[in-house]
Scaffold this motif. Sequence first.
Motif, PDB file in Angstrom:
ATOM      1  N   LYS A 199       5.787 -10.752  -4.685  1.00 13.78           N
ATOM      2  CA  LYS A 199       4.473 -11.731  -4.276  1.00 13.78           C
ATOM      3  C   LYS A 199       5.689 -12.066  -5.476  1.00 13.78           C
ATOM      4  O   LYS A 199       6.960 -12.493  -6.162  1.00 13.78           O
ATOM      5  N   ARG A 237      -1.751 -16.222  -4.955  1.00 10.68           N
ATOM      6  CA  ARG A 237      -2.223 -16.403  -5.322  1.00 10.68           C
ATOM      7  C   ARG A 237      -3.221 -15.119  -6.781  1.00 10.68           C
ATOM      8  O   ARG A 237      -3.906 -15.533  -7.263  1.00 10.68           O
ATOM      9  N   ASN A 238      -2.764 -13.950  -6.866  1.00 10.65           N
ATOM     10  CA  ASN A 238      -2.439 -13.172  -7.699  1.00 10.65           C
ATOM     11  C   ASN A 238      -1.618 -12.259  -8.419  1.00 10.65           C
ATOM     12  O   ASN A 238      -0.884 -11.562  -7.290  1.00 10.65           O
ATOM     13  N   ILE A 249      -1.096 -15.142  -0.002  1.00 14.52           N
ATOM     14  CA  ILE A 249      -1.173 -13.843  -1.089  1.00 14.52           C
ATOM     15  C   ILE A 249       0.585 -13.955  -2.022  1.00 14.52           C
ATOM     16  O   ILE A 249       0.686 -12.729  -2.626  1.00 14.52           O
ATOM     17  N   CYS A 301       2.297  -5.014  -3.396  1.00 10.28           N
ATOM     18  CA  CYS A 301       1.523  -5.054  -2.863  1.00 10.28           C
ATOM     19  C   CYS A 301       0.451  -4.012  -3.036  1.00 10.28           C
ATOM     20  O   CYS A 301       0.762  -2.636  -2.593  1.00 10.28           O
TER      21      CYS A 301
END
Length: 110
Positions: free
Chosen positions: A1, A6-7, A101, A59
């Motif tokens: 990420k 997004r998160n 994501i 994840c």
Amino acid sequence: KHKDARNPVSKQDPTGANIQARTREEAFEMLMELKKALQSQKPLDLEVFKQIAAEVSDCDGTATNGGDLGIMVRGQMVKEFEDAAFALEVGMVSDPVESPIGAHIIYRAE
């Protein structure tokens, strides 16, 4: 990420401090280095991919099982991820893929 995901938090980084400090470009560089390391093995070893995924993945859903998503069918994942996954031949690793994501590399085992 990376910080624009997004998160931008995960179980591995619950405050998001590391993820939010990582740019998209840095995330892609990390993934390209992982891909190069994986491809240096001949043949590519699924167990090594799983070990690396368990160690570095952000994840929450798959890090604990080595990045394994199980059997995928169309319509199950975000489009960007799904398109890249279904474009791979068995035994191949994708280039970094961006989705809402975050950033991913994908190994197609079956």
